[in-house]
Design a protein around this motif. Structure first.
Motif, PDB file in Angstrom:
ATOM      1  N   PHE A  30       0.813  -1.217   0.000  1.00  0.00           N
ATOM      2  CA  PHE A  30       0.000   0.000   0.000  1.00  0.00           C
ATOM      3  C   PHE A  30       0.849   1.271   0.000  1.00  0.00           C
ATOM      4  CE2 PHE A  30      -2.022   3.475   2.336  1.00  0.00           C
ATOM      5  CZ  PHE A  30      -3.162   3.662   1.571  1.00  0.00           C
ATOM      6  N   ALA A  31       1.893   1.313   0.799  1.00  0.00           N
ATOM      7  CA  ALA A  31       2.666   2.547   1.000  1.00  0.00           C
ATOM      8  C   ALA A  31       3.149   3.186  -0.297  1.00  0.00           C
ATOM      9  CB  ALA A  31       3.828   2.282   1.946  1.00  0.00           C
ATOM     10  N   PRO A  32       3.891   2.477  -1.172  1.00  0.00           N
ATOM     11  CA  PRO A  32       4.350   3.116  -2.409  1.00  0.00           C
ATOM     12  C   PRO A  32       3.202   3.433  -3.374  1.00  0.00           C
ATOM     13  CG  PRO A  32       4.886   0.783  -2.414  1.00  0.00           C
ATOM     14  CD  PRO A  32       4.416   1.109  -1.040  1.00  0.00           C
ATOM     15  N   MET A  33       2.167   2.594  -3.343  1.00  0.00           N
ATOM     16  CA  MET A  33       1.009   2.834  -4.207  1.00  0.00           C
ATOM     17  C   MET A  33       0.325   4.146  -3.822  1.00  0.00           C
ATOM     18  SD  MET A  33      -2.381   0.432  -4.706  1.00  0.00           S
ATOM     19  CE  MET A  33      -2.703   0.397  -2.937  1.00  0.00           C
ATOM     20  N   TYR A  34       0.180   4.368  -2.527  1.00  0.00           N
ATOM     21  CA  TYR A  34      -0.432   5.612  -2.050  1.00  0.00           C
ATOM     22  C   TYR A  34       0.408   6.819  -2.464  1.00  0.00           C
ATOM     23  CZ  TYR A  34      -1.275   9.492   1.091  1.00  0.00           C
ATOM     24  OH  TYR A  34      -1.489  10.752   1.581  1.00  0.00           O
ATOM     25  N   THR A  35       1.716   6.766  -2.204  1.00  0.00           N
ATOM     26  CA  THR A  35       2.604   7.895  -2.489  1.00  0.00           C
ATOM     27  C   THR A  35       2.596   8.260  -3.981  1.00  0.00           C
ATOM     28  OG1 THR A  35       4.040   7.268  -0.650  1.00  0.00           O
ATOM     29  CG2 THR A  35       4.951   8.770  -2.292  1.00  0.00           C
ATOM     30  N   LEU A  36       2.780   7.277  -4.824  1.00  0.00           N
ATOM     31  CA  LEU A  36       2.868   7.519  -6.265  1.00  0.00           C
ATOM     32  C   LEU A  36       1.547   8.027  -6.848  1.00  0.00           C
ATOM     33  CD1 LEU A  36       4.981   4.415  -7.396  1.00  0.00           C
ATOM     34  CD2 LEU A  36       5.724   6.812  -7.340  1.00  0.00           C
ATOM     35  N   ASN A  37       0.468   7.391  -6.464  1.00  0.00           N
ATOM     36  CA  ASN A  37      -0.821   7.747  -7.053  1.00  0.00           C
ATOM     37  C   ASN A  37      -1.362   9.068  -6.526  1.00  0.00           C
ATOM     38  OD1 ASN A  37      -2.014   5.432  -8.880  1.00  0.00           O
ATOM     39  ND2 ASN A  37      -0.902   4.431  -7.217  1.00  0.00           N
ATOM     40  N   ARG A  38      -1.091   9.392  -5.261  1.00  0.00           N
ATOM     41  CA  ARG A  38      -1.527  10.691  -4.752  1.00  0.00           C
ATOM     42  C   ARG A  38      -0.761  11.805  -5.452  1.00  0.00           C
ATOM     43  NH1 ARG A  38      -0.643  14.886  -1.607  1.00  0.00           N
ATOM     44  NH2 ARG A  38      -2.396  15.789  -0.411  1.00  0.00           N
ATOM     45  N   MET A  39       0.531  11.606  -5.622  1.00  0.00           N
ATOM     46  CA  MET A  39       1.352  12.596  -6.324  1.00  0.00           C
ATOM     47  C   MET A  39       0.879  12.738  -7.773  1.00  0.00           C
ATOM     48  SD  MET A  39       5.202  11.756  -4.920  1.00  0.00           S
ATOM     49  CE  MET A  39       5.933  12.890  -6.103  1.00  0.00           C
ATOM     50  N   GLY A  40       0.541  11.615  -8.399  1.00  0.00           N
ATOM     51  CA  GLY A  40       0.057  11.658  -9.779  1.00  0.00           C
ATOM     52  C   GLY A  40      -1.267  12.384  -9.891  1.00  0.00           C
ATOM     53  N   ALA A  41      -2.156  12.129  -8.943  1.00  0.00           N
ATOM     54  CA  ALA A  41      -3.463  12.792  -8.946  1.00  0.00           C
ATOM     55  C   ALA A  41      -3.312  14.294  -8.742  1.00  0.00           C
ATOM     56  CB  ALA A  41      -4.357  12.198  -7.857  1.00  0.00           C
ATOM     57  N   LYS A  42      -2.393  14.669  -7.866  1.00  0.00           N
ATOM     58  CA  LYS A  42      -2.148  16.094  -7.611  1.00  0.00           C
ATOM     59  C   LYS A  42      -1.593  16.778  -8.855  1.00  0.00           C
ATOM     60  CE  LYS A  42       0.130  19.268  -4.396  1.00  0.00           C
ATOM     61  NZ  LYS A  42       0.994  19.383  -3.206  1.00  0.00           N
TER      62      LYS A  42
END
Length: 220
Positions: free
Chosen positions: A199-211
């Motif tokens: 979960f951790a890297p998935m959250y970081t990458l996808n939140r940054m991508g969404a932003k």
């Protein structure tokens, strides 16, 4: 004799006009009162029920307003009834403005609640983020569904969605700290650790991508 007959006729006609005017005034007063009572009645109904029937509320308001206006206009000048009508209209406008704000808040709250349900098999998660129902026997399946749901739908989440996901994830982690003291096996703890690593890297990458996507859209 002729003069007497004319006088009687004049009195009769005058009385008829007076009676007609009184009848029109009574009708206008009744319509304004009904209009006022209607506005009072809908203003105490819950936002949720109003939201379901808002079109009917607006239609009834328009009908009663026009009925009251028409009956007042038939009287000619009547400042007193016009003032009452204007007050009722103002009261409705204030009520409508408040309803629209409350309806938007309700919609946002329902949307958040439904979003949270997707991570916990339809279970409602309130703003207190209470996870007391999570125990040593179901905690692995709860984490698994949470991470699987996030992974499956990661491309569709906005930055705000990821922020909400993080709040739920942290609350679940807090509950895990308690469950560990209640007999969580080392085997289950290891399974949860693997899910957390996913979960951790998935959250970081996808939140940054969404932003980044939201910033790009804002610049257009």
């Amino acid at each position: 004799m002729k003069t007497l007959k004319l006088s009687i006729l004049a009195i009769f006609v005058s009385a008829s006009f007076l009676s007609c005017d009184n009848s029109k005034k009574q009708e206008a007063e009744k319509n304004v009162a009904q209009f006022s009572n209607y506005v009072d009645s809908v203003s105490v109904v819950s936002t949720e029920k109003l939201k379901e029937n808002w079109e009917n509320v607006e239609n009834a308001y328009t009908e009663k307003k026009l009925q009251a206006q028409s009956s007042i206009e038939s009287l000619g000048e009547n400042p007193e009834l016009n003032e009452k009508l204007n007050k009722v209209n103002s009261k409705y406008d204030e009520f409508k403005a408040k309803f629209q704000i409350d309806a938007e808040k309700l919609e946002a709250s329902n949307r958040k609640m439904n979003f949270r349900k997707t991570f916990f098999d339809g279970k409602e998660i309130g703003d207190d983020m209470n996870f007391d129902w999570v125990n040593k026997d179901n905690i692995v399946s709860v984490y698994d569904l949470f991470v699987t749901t996030a992974s499956k739908n990661k491309d569709s989440y906005s930055r705000e969605d990821w922020d909400e996901i993080k709040l739920m994830y942290e609350a679940l982690d807090t509950r895990k700290n308690t469950v560990e003291k209640e007999g969580l096996t080392s085997s289950d703890n290891l399974k949860i650790a693997k899910l957390k690593l996913k979960f951790a890297p998935m959250y970081t990458l996808n939140r940054m991508g969404a932003k980044s996507e939201e910033n790009a859209e804002a610049k257009k």
